[in-house]
Design a protein around this motif. Sequence first.
Motif, PDB file in Angstrom:
ATOM      1  N   ILE A 136       0.743  -1.571   0.417  1.00  0.00           N
ATOM      2  CA  ILE A 136      -0.181  -0.002  -0.045  1.00  0.00           C
ATOM      3  C   ILE A 136       0.743   1.553   0.218  1.00  0.00           C
ATOM      4  O   ILE A 136       1.859   1.466   1.043  1.00  0.00           O
ATOM      5  CB  ILE A 136      -1.003  -0.209   1.285  1.00  0.00           C
ATOM      6  N   GLU A 137       1.044   1.601  -1.134  1.00  0.00           N
ATOM      7  CA  GLU A 137       1.468   3.735  -1.119  1.00  0.00           C
ATOM      8  C   GLU A 137       0.399   4.435  -1.718  1.00  0.00           C
ATOM      9  O   GLU A 137      -0.541   3.895  -1.586  1.00  0.00           O
ATOM     10  CB  GLU A 137       2.238   3.174  -2.081  1.00  0.00           C
ATOM     11  N   CYS A 138       0.577   5.700  -1.539  1.00  0.00           N
ATOM     12  CA  CYS A 138       0.097   7.119  -1.524  1.00  0.00           C
ATOM     13  C   CYS A 138      -0.172   7.055  -3.065  1.00  0.00           C
ATOM     14  O   CYS A 138      -1.085   7.744  -3.347  1.00  0.00           O
ATOM     15  CB  CYS A 138       0.510   7.871  -1.085  1.00  0.00           C
ATOM     16  N   THR A 186       5.298   1.737   3.987  1.00  0.00           N
ATOM     17  CA  THR A 186       6.232   2.839   3.686  1.00  0.00           C
ATOM     18  C   THR A 186       5.709   3.606   5.194  1.00  0.00           C
ATOM     19  O   THR A 186       4.648   3.770   5.721  1.00  0.00           O
ATOM     20  CB  THR A 186       5.914   3.577   2.743  1.00  0.00           C
ATOM     21  N   PHE A 187       7.457   3.813   6.291  1.00  0.00           N
ATOM     22  CA  PHE A 187       7.180   4.768   7.532  1.00  0.00           C
ATOM     23  C   PHE A 187       6.051   5.727   7.195  1.00  0.00           C
ATOM     24  O   PHE A 187       5.860   5.793   8.506  1.00  0.00           O
ATOM     25  CB  PHE A 187       8.312   4.326   7.745  1.00  0.00           C
ATOM     26  N   PHE A 188       6.133   6.426   6.074  1.00  0.00           N
ATOM     27  CA  PHE A 188       5.332   7.258   6.368  1.00  0.00           C
ATOM     28  C   PHE A 188       3.992   7.679   6.309  1.00  0.00           C
ATOM     29  O   PHE A 188       2.955   8.130   6.803  1.00  0.00           O
ATOM     30  CB  PHE A 188       5.653   8.225   4.644  1.00  0.00           C
ATOM     31  N   HIS A 189       3.788   6.370   5.937  1.00  0.00           N
ATOM     32  CA  HIS A 189       1.910   5.648   5.439  1.00  0.00           C
ATOM     33  C   HIS A 189       1.728   5.015   6.916  1.00  0.00           C
ATOM     34  O   HIS A 189       0.206   4.229   6.738  1.00  0.00           O
ATOM     35  CB  HIS A 189       1.659   5.774   4.109  1.00  0.00           C
ATOM     36  N   TYR A 190       2.546   4.181   7.744  1.00  0.00           N
ATOM     37  CA  TYR A 190       2.057   2.878   8.335  1.00  0.00           C
ATOM     38  C   TYR A 190       1.051   3.703   9.770  1.00  0.00           C
ATOM     39  O   TYR A 190       0.593   3.245   9.675  1.00  0.00           O
ATOM     40  CB  TYR A 190       3.470   3.018   9.459  1.00  0.00           C
ATOM     41  N   ARG A 200      -7.221  -5.948  12.699  1.00  0.00           N
ATOM     42  CA  ARG A 200      -7.632  -6.689  12.038  1.00  0.00           C
ATOM     43  C   ARG A 200      -6.508  -7.187  10.913  1.00  0.00           C
ATOM     44  O   ARG A 200      -6.360  -8.575   9.981  1.00  0.00           O
ATOM     45  CB  ARG A 200      -8.374  -6.557  10.429  1.00  0.00           C
ATOM     46  N   LYS A 201      -4.956  -6.650  11.015  1.00  0.00           N
ATOM     47  CA  LYS A 201      -3.841  -7.018   9.816  1.00  0.00           C
ATOM     48  C   LYS A 201      -2.893  -6.361  11.026  1.00  0.00           C
ATOM     49  O   LYS A 201      -2.831  -5.245  10.666  1.00  0.00           O
ATOM     50  CB  LYS A 201      -4.358  -7.064   8.021  1.00  0.00           C
ATOM     51  N   ASN A 202      -1.854  -7.142  10.687  1.00  0.00           N
ATOM     52  CA  ASN A 202      -0.077  -6.719  11.061  1.00  0.00           C
ATOM     53  C   ASN A 202      -0.239  -6.269  10.011  1.00  0.00           C
ATOM     54  O   ASN A 202       0.095  -6.153   8.868  1.00  0.00           O
ATOM     55  CB  ASN A 202       0.733  -7.912  11.252  1.00  0.00           C
ATOM     56  N   VAL A 203       0.945  -5.032  10.044  1.00  0.00           N
ATOM     57  CA  VAL A 203       1.125  -4.127   8.512  1.00  0.00           C
ATOM     58  C   VAL A 203       2.508  -4.246   9.177  1.00  0.00           C
ATOM     59  O   VAL A 203       3.676  -3.663  10.052  1.00  0.00           O
ATOM     60  CB  VAL A 203       0.737  -2.843   8.840  1.00  0.00           C
ATOM     61  N   LEU A 204       3.644  -4.092   7.973  1.00  0.00           N
ATOM     62  CA  LEU A 204       5.402  -4.285   7.472  1.00  0.00           C
ATOM     63  C   LEU A 204       5.129  -2.748   6.966  1.00  0.00           C
ATOM     64  O   LEU A 204       4.951  -2.588   6.321  1.00  0.00           O
ATOM     65  CB  LEU A 204       5.746  -5.323   7.557  1.00  0.00           C
ATOM     66  N   ALA A 205       6.458  -2.190   7.688  1.00  0.00           N
ATOM     67  CA  ALA A 205       6.805  -0.751   7.077  1.00  0.00           C
ATOM     68  C   ALA A 205       7.976  -0.453   6.846  1.00  0.00           C
ATOM     69  O   ALA A 205       8.916  -1.501   7.430  1.00  0.00           O
ATOM     70  CB  ALA A 205       6.821   0.350   8.285  1.00  0.00           C
ATOM     71  N   ILE A 206       8.166  -0.495   5.322  1.00  0.00           N
ATOM     72  CA  ILE A 206       9.182  -0.846   5.103  1.00  0.00           C
ATOM     73  C   ILE A 206       9.675   0.635   4.858  1.00  0.00           C
ATOM     74  O   ILE A 206       9.079   1.634   4.145  1.00  0.00           O
ATOM     75  CB  ILE A 206       9.896  -1.225   3.212  1.00  0.00           C
ATOM     76  N   SER A 207      11.350   0.927   4.768  1.00  0.00           N
ATOM     77  CA  SER A 207      12.273   2.867   4.149  1.00  0.00           C
ATOM     78  C   SER A 207      12.157   2.659   3.253  1.00  0.00           C
ATOM     79  O   SER A 207      13.317   1.539   2.226  1.00  0.00           O
ATOM     80  CB  SER A 207      13.352   3.108   5.175  1.00  0.00           C
ATOM     81  N   LEU A 208      12.268   3.775   1.480  1.00  0.00           N
ATOM     82  CA  LEU A 208      12.355   3.685   0.385  1.00  0.00           C
ATOM     83  C   LEU A 208      12.823   5.328   0.687  1.00  0.00           C
ATOM     84  O   LEU A 208      12.150   6.130   1.032  1.00  0.00           O
ATOM     85  CB  LEU A 208      10.825   4.065   0.058  1.00  0.00           C
TER      86      LEU A 208
END
Length: 320
Positions: A136-138, A186-190, A200-208
Motif C-alpha cells: 500500500i502506497e499513496c 512505507t514508514f510515512f503512511h504506516y 485486523r491485520k499486522n502491517v510491516l513498514a519499510i523505508s524507501l
Amino acid sequence: MPFPIVRKNGIPLYIQVKEAVLAEIKTGVWKTGDKLPTERELSEKLKVSRNTVSQAYQELEAEGVLSSVQGRGTFVCDRDDAVRIENRKELLLKIIDVAMEEGLQLGFTLEEFAEFATERARQKLEILSKVRVVFIECNREQVDYFSKKLQFDSGVSIAPLVLEDLSKDTDRYLPDVVASDLVITTFFHYDEVKELLGSRKNVLAISLDPQLETIVRIARIPMGRKIGLVSKSENFAGKVLLALKNAGLDGVDIRVFTQKMEMDIADIVHSLDVIICSPGRRREVEQHMTRRQEIIEFVYKPDVASINLLRAALIDLRRQ
C-alpha cells in the motif's frame, strides 16, 4: 587521509563521504579486507554527523563494496563479483557445518540431515509460492513500480493498492487486504494504514530512499539549465521535492508538471533542458525528445535493512 568534504557545493555530505571512500578504495589506500574507521571515528575526523557516515556506509554495503561484521567492524569487500559470491558461499557453508554438527550431537546421521534439510527447503518454497502480499502506497506510480521491484524468486505474489482507493472504498478493498498474508507500506503512511486496518491485520513498514545516483545527477546539473519534474501525480512530485530538500538541494529551480495540468507533454519536454521524471512517465517523455536533453528517472529503492526485514518476515509466514 584527507577527504574533500565541501559543505556548500550543493552535493549532500553523505554522498561526498561515499565517493571519498570509493576513491580511497580505487586508489589502493584501502585494500580488500582492510578495516575502515568506525562511524564515530570518521565522523569526528570529518566533522560531520555520525548519521552522515552511517548513511554512506550503508549505501556502500548495499552495493557490495563494504561488509559489516557484528562486533568486528566494517571491511572492504572484493569488488570482483565471482569472488564476492564465493565468499558468501563460504559463509553459508560454515553455517551448514554448524547445523550439521548440532544435528550429529542430537543423534542424527548426515544422510538424515541432508534429507531433513532438503524437505524443509521444499516446504518453505511451497509456502512462499502461496504467499499473498499487499503493498500500500499513496500514489499509483510508486505502488506499481515497487510491486514489481519487490518480487522475489520464490514466486511471492505482491498486489499493489493505492492508499486513497482503500480509504475511499474500504468495503471494496478491505476483504482482499485482510485475506492477504502480509501488508507492506512505507514508514510515512504506516499510522494511516494501521488506522484503516485496525487490529485486523499486522502491517510491516519499510523505508524507501531515493537512489543515490539520482541525487548525484541532479546535484551536478549545471547552473542555468531549465529543469522540469514530470510525474503523474502531485503527491509523487511533492515527495521528490521533499527528498531533494532533505538532501540539501532545495535551492535548485525545478518546475513541476503533472497530468492534471492542461499542457501538451510535447510542449513541456521541448521547453526543458533537463527532465526529471517518475518511472511511470519516462517512456512518454522519451517519445517527445527531439534534441539532446538529459533525462533523469527519479527512482526510490528500499534500504538494505528493510529488504532483509521483509525477507525474514516472508520466511516466518505460516511457520509450521
